[in-house]
Design an enzyme around this catalytic site. Structure first.
Site, short mmCIF file in Angstrom:
data_model
loop_
_atom_site.label_atom_id
_atom_site.label_comp_id
_atom_site.label_asym_id
_atom_site.label_seq_id
_atom_site.Cartn_x
_atom_site.Cartn_y
_atom_site.Cartn_z
N ASP A 289 0.85 -1.19 0.00
CA ASP A 289 0.00 0.00 0.00
C ASP A 289 0.89 1.24 0.00
O ASP A 289 2.06 1.19 0.41
CB ASP A 289 -0.91 0.00 1.24
CG ASP A 289 -2.09 0.97 1.11
OD1 ASP A 289 -2.25 1.58 0.03
OD2 ASP A 289 -2.84 1.11 2.10
N HIS A 290 0.33 2.33 -0.48
CA HIS A 290 1.02 3.61 -0.42
C HIS A 290 0.69 4.31 0.89
O HIS A 290 -0.49 4.41 1.25
CB HIS A 290 0.56 4.52 -1.58
CG HIS A 290 1.18 4.16 -2.89
ND1 HIS A 290 0.48 4.18 -4.07
CD2 HIS A 290 2.44 3.80 -3.21
CE1 HIS A 290 1.29 3.84 -5.07
NE2 HIS A 290 2.48 3.60 -4.57
N PHE A 463 -4.92 4.71 0.37
CA PHE A 463 -6.01 3.84 -0.12
C PHE A 463 -5.66 3.09 -1.41
O PHE A 463 -6.51 2.96 -2.28
CB PHE A 463 -7.30 4.66 -0.35
CG PHE A 463 -7.60 5.69 0.70
CD1 PHE A 463 -8.18 5.30 1.90
CD2 PHE A 463 -7.31 7.03 0.52
CE1 PHE A 463 -8.49 6.24 2.87
CE2 PHE A 463 -7.60 7.97 1.49
CZ PHE A 463 -8.19 7.57 2.67
N HIS A 464 -4.43 2.58 -1.50
CA HIS A 464 -4.04 1.88 -2.72
C HIS A 464 -3.61 0.44 -2.46
O HIS A 464 -2.55 0.02 -2.95
CB HIS A 464 -2.88 2.62 -3.41
CG HIS A 464 -3.21 4.01 -3.85
ND1 HIS A 464 -2.25 4.94 -4.19
CD2 HIS A 464 -4.41 4.62 -4.03
CE1 HIS A 464 -2.84 6.06 -4.55
NE2 HIS A 464 -4.15 5.91 -4.45
N PRO A 465 -4.39 -0.37 -1.73
CA PRO A 465 -3.95 -1.75 -1.52
C PRO A 465 -3.85 -2.48 -2.86
O PRO A 465 -4.66 -2.26 -3.76
CB PRO A 465 -5.07 -2.36 -0.65
CG PRO A 465 -6.26 -1.50 -0.89
CD PRO A 465 -5.73 -0.12 -1.16
#
Ligand SMILES: Cc1cc2nc3c(=O)[nH]c(=O)nc-3n(C[C@H](O)[C@H](O)[C@H](O)COP(=O)(O)OP(=O)(O)OC[C@H]3O[C@@H](n4cnc5c(N)ncnc54)[C@H](O)[C@@H]3O)c2cc1C
Length: 531
Positions: A289-290, A463-465
């Site tokens: 994630d980011h 919010f980038h899983p």
């Protein structure tokens, strides 16, 4: 049991693209199943009110990891869309594809057909860019991409301040060169959010061969031997697929559905009493994630958007929006930012998300007063986590170990990102507006230990899983799908969402995920992409 040619599990960014492209052929009977509601809440469609949608919590899945050592024992709280359109109905609408090298790296890792030159036509085929044209951009796709209709003075000041410290201006982060600062283009059209549902489902839903079910949750896949032949819902209903099933439930739900269906680490599944269909230990592994860290300054004057969602000011913004679709409500709030090479490797390693307000998060209050928030975020994390079942019960939460900041390189990238953000905050264009730095507290950046502790204490997801069912070579034991997105060891099943990314792309993940779905549709129908 009703039979369809194709069943798509999850009506989010990727699922809506797939539903559109698979149902283009009237001979294909397609079923799309989405666990959330229809995207009828008006706040979804007004760009600036996405915070309201997140705050209400109805159209999101409130995922949270186990307490994470890398975050000083805090869980990583990762809200994801639970509504038609998925992430694209609740996100910040920033349109970014990532860096050319991301895709070339995938190709070098054995993902044949996924180099930048290979994926560019898929991006172009989806895109309707309202300003840009030429070799990098599409004009005929359903996904409207437009310039901001509103530019907050604090956003303008950030861009100017960044150029004052020598970061170049960039007015196309998805063109020849990603590096630089500027205003983001967003997935909006006429001042409205342009989600994947809006772009790809609205038209497709008029076709009699597409059925869309909402508020129905898939529990597991059904198999006959090694062939995926259907889905079972949480309410017990079953549907049959004669051709293929596509999983597009997102990088947190997709590995859960796979494991509940008997696809995952064989020993682990057997220990839970789940019959093993395919022993693929890569399912749920490789979680990425980011993360970003807040750097915030309080302004001398009350010029941020604080309080603009209340009282007379809110009414004024709404009136302007309703009459012209312009003004603050047409803004995606995260209007500007950029990509910076803080390590001097020749490729940006940090992205900035900038908001003209002091923001908090679901686990913390915002700092009081007016100000702006700069969020330096690392682009290519080295830390990897995993998502595993705790039991065979689909209702139970998973054992979600985000394992963030476990690789020291990720902390060091954030250190450089915070230092660069502080330099931007101190540059003349912002210094004249900002009276004091609020976060991190002045002095923290001078003490290496305190700064690293601040990062562990305050880093939050953007919010980038991704990556939990990654693509790879046939001889790669941890690869879950091949370059054609087919799940290894079984038939009739593909994964077509952010789960398949072998490594996170350098930027926001909505457009890249839609690109994955566009390529998946081409594999499934045999119809070439015309980009
Ligand atoms: C708050 C937020 C802000 C973001 N900001 C940006 C941004 O500005 N720009 C950008 O590019 N990206 C952004 N992203 C990321 C981007 O939106 C996601 O990467 C993208 O939406 C992922 O697409 P997906 O198809 O993999 O999953 P999703 O879009 O999450 O779709 C999965 C869908 O499957 C459904 N589902 C899950 N489980 C089941 C089940 N068991 N049965 C049936 N349906 C199920 C979900 O409800 C969901 O609708 C943001 C995301 C969030 C959450």
């Amino acid at each position: 049991m009703t039979t369809y040619d194709y069943i798509i599990v999850g009506g989010g960014s990727s699922g809506c693209v797939l539903a559109n492209r698979l149902s283009e052929n009237p001979a294909h009977k397609v079923l799309l199943i989405e666990s959330g509601r229809r995207d009828a809440d008006p706040w979804i469609h007004i760009p600036a009110t996405f915070f309201k949608v997140l705050g209400k919590g109805i159209d999101i899945h409130p995922y949270a990891s186990n307490p994470d050592k890398g975050l000083n024992g805090r869980p990583s709280i990762v809200p994801q869309g639970n509504v038609l359109g998925g992430g694209s109905s609740v996100n910040a609408m920033i349109y970014i594809r990532g860096h050319r090298n991301d895709y070339d790296t995938w190709s070098q890792m054995g993902c044949e057909g996924w180099s930048y030159d290979d994926v560019l036509p898929a991006f172009r085929s989806l895109e309707h860019n309202e300003r840009l044209n030429g070799q990098f951009h599409g004009k005929k796709g359903g996904l409207h991409v437009s310039d901001p209709r509103h530019r907050h003075p604090l956003s303008e000041a950030f861009v100017q301040a960044a150029t004052e410290i020598g970061i170049p201006h960039n007015d196309d982060f998805n063109g020849a060169d990603q590096a630089g600062v500027g205003f983001y283009q967003s997935t909006t059209h006429g001042g409205r959010r342009w989600s994947s549902a809006q772009a790809f489902l609205r038209e497709a839903e008029k076709r009699p061969n597409l059925t869309v079910l909402t508020e129905r949750k898939v529990a597991r896949l059904l198999f006959e031997g090694q062939r995926a032949t259907g889905v079972e819902l949480l309410d017990g209903a079953t549907f049959r697929a004669s051709r293929e099933i596509a999983l597009t439930a997102g990088a947190i739900a997709t590995p859960k559905i796979l494991q509940l269906s008997g696809i995952g680490d064989g020993a682990h599944l057997a220990a839970l009493g789940i019959p093993v269909i395919a022993d693929l230990p890569g399912v749920g592994a490789n979680y990425q994630d980011h993360l970003e860290v807040p750097v915030q300054g309080e302004t001398r004057e009350p010029i941020s958007i604080l309080g603009h969602d209340r009282g007379l000011r809110a009414a004024g913004h709404m009136l302007r929006y309703l009459t012209s679709h312009r003004g603050l409500l047409s803004s995606n709030v995260v209007e500007c930012g950029g990509f910076v090479d803080t390590a001097g490797t020749g490729q940006p390693d940090v992205q900035f998300h900038v908001l003209p307000v002091l923001i908090g998060f679901v686990d913390r209050e915002a700092e009081p007063g007016h100000g702006l928030s700069i969020g330096p975020c690392y682009l290519r994390p080295r830390s990897r986590g995993w998502i595993r079942l705790k039991s065979a019960d689909p209702r139970e939460q998973t054992d979600f170990n985000a394992n963030l900041l476990s690789d020291p390189a990720d902390i060091e990238t954030l250190v450089r990102g915070v230092e660069t953000a502080i330099r931007i905050l101190d540059a003349p264009a912002l210094a004249k507006l900002v009276k004091r730095r609020v976060l991190p507290k002045p002095g923290v950046e001078k003490d290496p230990e305190a700064l690293r502790d601040y990062i562990r204490q305050s880093a939050k997801t953007v919010f980038h899983p991704a990556g939990t069912a990654r693509m790879g070579r046939a001889d790669d034991r941890m690869a879950v799908v091949g370059s054609d997105l087919k799940v290894r060891g079984v038939e009739g099943l593909r994964i077509c969402d952010a789960s398949v990314m072998p490594t996170l792309v350098s930027g926001n993940t909505n457009a890249p995920t839609m690109m994955i779905a566009a390529k998946a549709a081409a594999f499934m129908t045999g119809k070439a992409i015309s980009g």
